[in-house]
Design an enzyme around this catalytic site. Structure first.
Site, mmCIF file in Angstrom:
data_model
loop_
_atom_site.group_PDB
_atom_site.id
_atom_site.type_symbol
_atom_site.label_atom_id
_atom_site.label_comp_id
_atom_site.label_asym_id
_atom_site.label_seq_id
_atom_site.Cartn_x
_atom_site.Cartn_y
_atom_site.Cartn_z
ATOM 1 N N HIS A 84 0.881 -1.165 0.000
ATOM 2 C CA HIS A 84 0.000 0.000 0.000
ATOM 3 C C HIS A 84 0.918 1.214 0.000
ATOM 4 O O HIS A 84 1.716 1.395 0.926
ATOM 5 C CB HIS A 84 -0.932 -0.017 1.213
ATOM 6 C CG HIS A 84 -1.881 -1.170 1.203
ATOM 7 N ND1 HIS A 84 -2.186 -1.905 2.325
ATOM 8 C CD2 HIS A 84 -2.599 -1.716 0.188
ATOM 9 C CE1 HIS A 84 -3.049 -2.870 2.011
ATOM 10 N NE2 HIS A 84 -3.310 -2.761 0.725
ATOM 11 N N GLU A 87 1.676 3.336 3.031
ATOM 12 C CA GLU A 87 2.252 2.692 4.208
ATOM 13 C C GLU A 87 3.766 2.655 4.003
ATOM 14 O O GLU A 87 4.317 1.733 3.407
ATOM 15 C CB GLU A 87 1.625 1.306 4.401
ATOM 16 C CG GLU A 87 0.123 1.409 4.677
ATOM 17 C CD GLU A 87 -0.590 0.075 4.720
ATOM 18 O OE1 GLU A 87 0.087 -0.979 4.773
ATOM 19 O OE2 GLU A 87 -1.838 0.078 4.684
ATOM 20 N N HIS A 191 3.685 -3.842 6.187
ATOM 21 C CA HIS A 191 2.572 -2.904 6.071
ATOM 22 C C HIS A 191 2.641 -1.889 7.208
ATOM 23 O O HIS A 191 3.573 -1.878 8.010
ATOM 24 C CB HIS A 191 1.244 -3.657 6.122
ATOM 25 C CG HIS A 191 0.909 -4.384 4.865
ATOM 26 N ND1 HIS A 191 -0.078 -3.985 4.002
ATOM 27 C CD2 HIS A 191 1.446 -5.509 4.310
ATOM 28 C CE1 HIS A 191 -0.148 -4.825 2.973
ATOM 29 N NE2 HIS A 191 0.767 -5.753 3.146
ATOM 30 N N GLU A 282 2.649 -5.561 10.443
ATOM 31 C CA GLU A 282 2.133 -4.200 10.584
ATOM 32 C C GLU A 282 3.064 -3.473 11.545
ATOM 33 O O GLU A 282 3.174 -3.836 12.716
ATOM 34 C CB GLU A 282 0.704 -4.236 11.123
ATOM 35 C CG GLU A 282 -0.277 -5.008 10.251
ATOM 36 C CD GLU A 282 -0.784 -4.195 9.077
ATOM 37 O OE1 GLU A 282 -0.513 -2.981 9.032
ATOM 38 O OE2 GLU A 282 -1.469 -4.772 8.202
#
Length: 444
Positions: A84, A87, A191, A282
């Site tokens: 993404h 990100e 991410h 993440e």
């Protein structure tokens, strides 16, 4: 002319003083990667796996003693970041990881052994178009998540549970081809927007979803270990502190499906079709935090990034050969009780890699429709020695010619009927063994 010279000098300036902690746009990132390869030609290899919608190269830097091609016995590892485009932390961490690896080689014994024993591929940005579209510095930027076709790349892969009708994007196809052409064993996808290590499955159905609401793979113990390895070596992830209004994550890990259901994700694709274990990391509560925070993100993640790479040496590796020592490709090699829906097979050079935790296992090597070998093995912790257990299979026959091949349909895989069919894939080989035994008794 002077303007172009100034730009070139500006792009190379950080390299003279070390990589700075800022956000590096496409030209700067390319200049950095090319300079690293120029300065370290013997242990790096820079290549592009394809182009984005807007024509930007998807650059990968491979590091190791044999960076340009696969070497038998050396496992392949990959990090993929910036899926993404907004990100952004993972993208910068990958550049700093590259700098750390090349500058620590031959100075830090752990990094030296890691590069001696592993081929490491780093793709800092799978979505450079999205990153370039992210013009507003914000915790959650309004633009940049998607590629230039406004498609979410982490919803764009074939899905093992549901038909995914999304048009495959150039970036997605490039990664699928990359996975097909290499022999990746372990991977992580970086991410932002939360702080947790998430493991497969991201999607599921009645075959995989358990009473505790997770979508469980047959290798759930390995995946939980991988997620815990990263979280426990991260400065704060293991504390499970929630971001924003999220629930807390015990130990800093979660099953993907238990967190939220995701169709067409990259980590499920890697596990099913790529014979590669991948988890999703993440790494920041804010997707695009201020550049002043980047040093602390690097310090928080540096040890975890290295320790996670070392996990590629879990389990067992080896080759499948015939009685003359000729490698046999497309042989199914799996641990009993862990037969994958898409069977894990030997590659063109007869190699296999299986990530397994330390313990006792029965390994089954099966030439579909022809013959099986069953071996008992004890697997130690290979990460301590930077090498999985070496275990070869030698079939007491000539390399077979044309034969039944283990197939794997593209979609969808996980249905009760399909499991009934795949669970029978070993039965013909058992019948073959009985038939061979009868012939032996009759004609001896």
């Amino acid at each position: 002319m002077m303007g172009q010279l100034y730009l070139a000098l500006l792009l190379l300036l950080p390299l003279a003083v070390g990589l700075d902690f800022s956000y590096h746009h496409t030209q700067e990132m390319e200049a950095f990667l090319k300079e690293v390869h120029r300065s370290h030609p013997d242990n790096t290899h820079l290549y592009s796996i394809g182009k984005s919608v807007e024509g930007r190269d998807l650059w990968v830097l491979a590091l190791g003693r044999f960076p340009t091609q696969h070497t038998i016995g050396i496992p392949e590892f990959k990090y993929v970041a910036n899926m993404h485009g907004d990100e952004s932390v993972g993208r910068e961490l990958m550049l700093h990881l590259i700098e750390f690896l090349v500058t620590s080689d031959e100075h830090d014994p752990v990094i030296t052994r890691l590069l001696n024993s592993t081929r490491i591929h780093i793709l800092p940005s799978i979505n450079p178009d999205g990153f370039e579209a992210t013009t507003q510095f914000d915790c959650f930027p309004p633009y940049g998540r998607y590629n230039a076709n406004m498609q979410d790349l982490n919803r764009n892969f074939p899905d093992p549970f549901n038909s995914n009708n999304a048009t495959v994007q150039p970036e997605t196809q490039a990664v699928m081809n990359w996975i097909k052409n290499e022999m990746f064993v372990l991977s992580a996808n970086l991410h932002g927007g939360s702080l947790v290590a998430s493991y497969p499955f991201d999607n599921g159905n009645s075959v995989t979803i358990t009473s505790d609401a997770i979508s469980r793979t047959l290798d759930n113990d390995v995946f939980m270990h991988l997620a815990r390895t990263y979280a426990s070596n991260h400065a704060i992830m293991h504390k499970g502190t929630p971001c924003h209004n999220e629930d807390a994550f015990p130990e800093g890990i979660t099953n993907g499906y238990a967190w939220y259901r995701l169709k067409g994700g990259m980590q499920d694709y890697n596990y099913i079709w790529g014979q590669c274990f991948e988890i999703t990391l993440e790494l920041s509560c804010c997707q695009y935090p201020p550049k002043e925070e980047l040093p602390s993100f690097w310090n928080d993640n540096k040890m975890a990034l290295i320790e996670y790479i070392k996990q590629v040496h879990l389990g067992v590796k080896g080759r499948v050969l015939d009685k003359h020592g000729t490698p046999i490709p497309d042989v199914i090699v799996e641990a009993t009780g862990r037969q994958h829906v898409c069977p894990y097979k030997t590659h063109r050079n007869g190699e296999y890699y299986l990530l397994l935790l330390p313990g006792s296992y029965k390994l089954n090597a099966t030439i579909p429709g022809f013959l099986s070998l069953l071996h008992d093995v004890y697997i130690p912790n290979g990460t301590a020695n930077f090498s999985a257990l070496q275990h070869d299979f030698v079939f007491p026959t000539e390399k077979p010619g044309r034969r039944e091949m283990a197939s794997c349909p593209m979609k969808p895989l996980y249905s009760l009927d399909y499991h009934k069919n795949t669970s029978a894939t070993l039965k013909p080989t058992v019948n073959t063994l009985i038939f061979i035994y009868i012939l032996y008794e009759v004609f001896r």
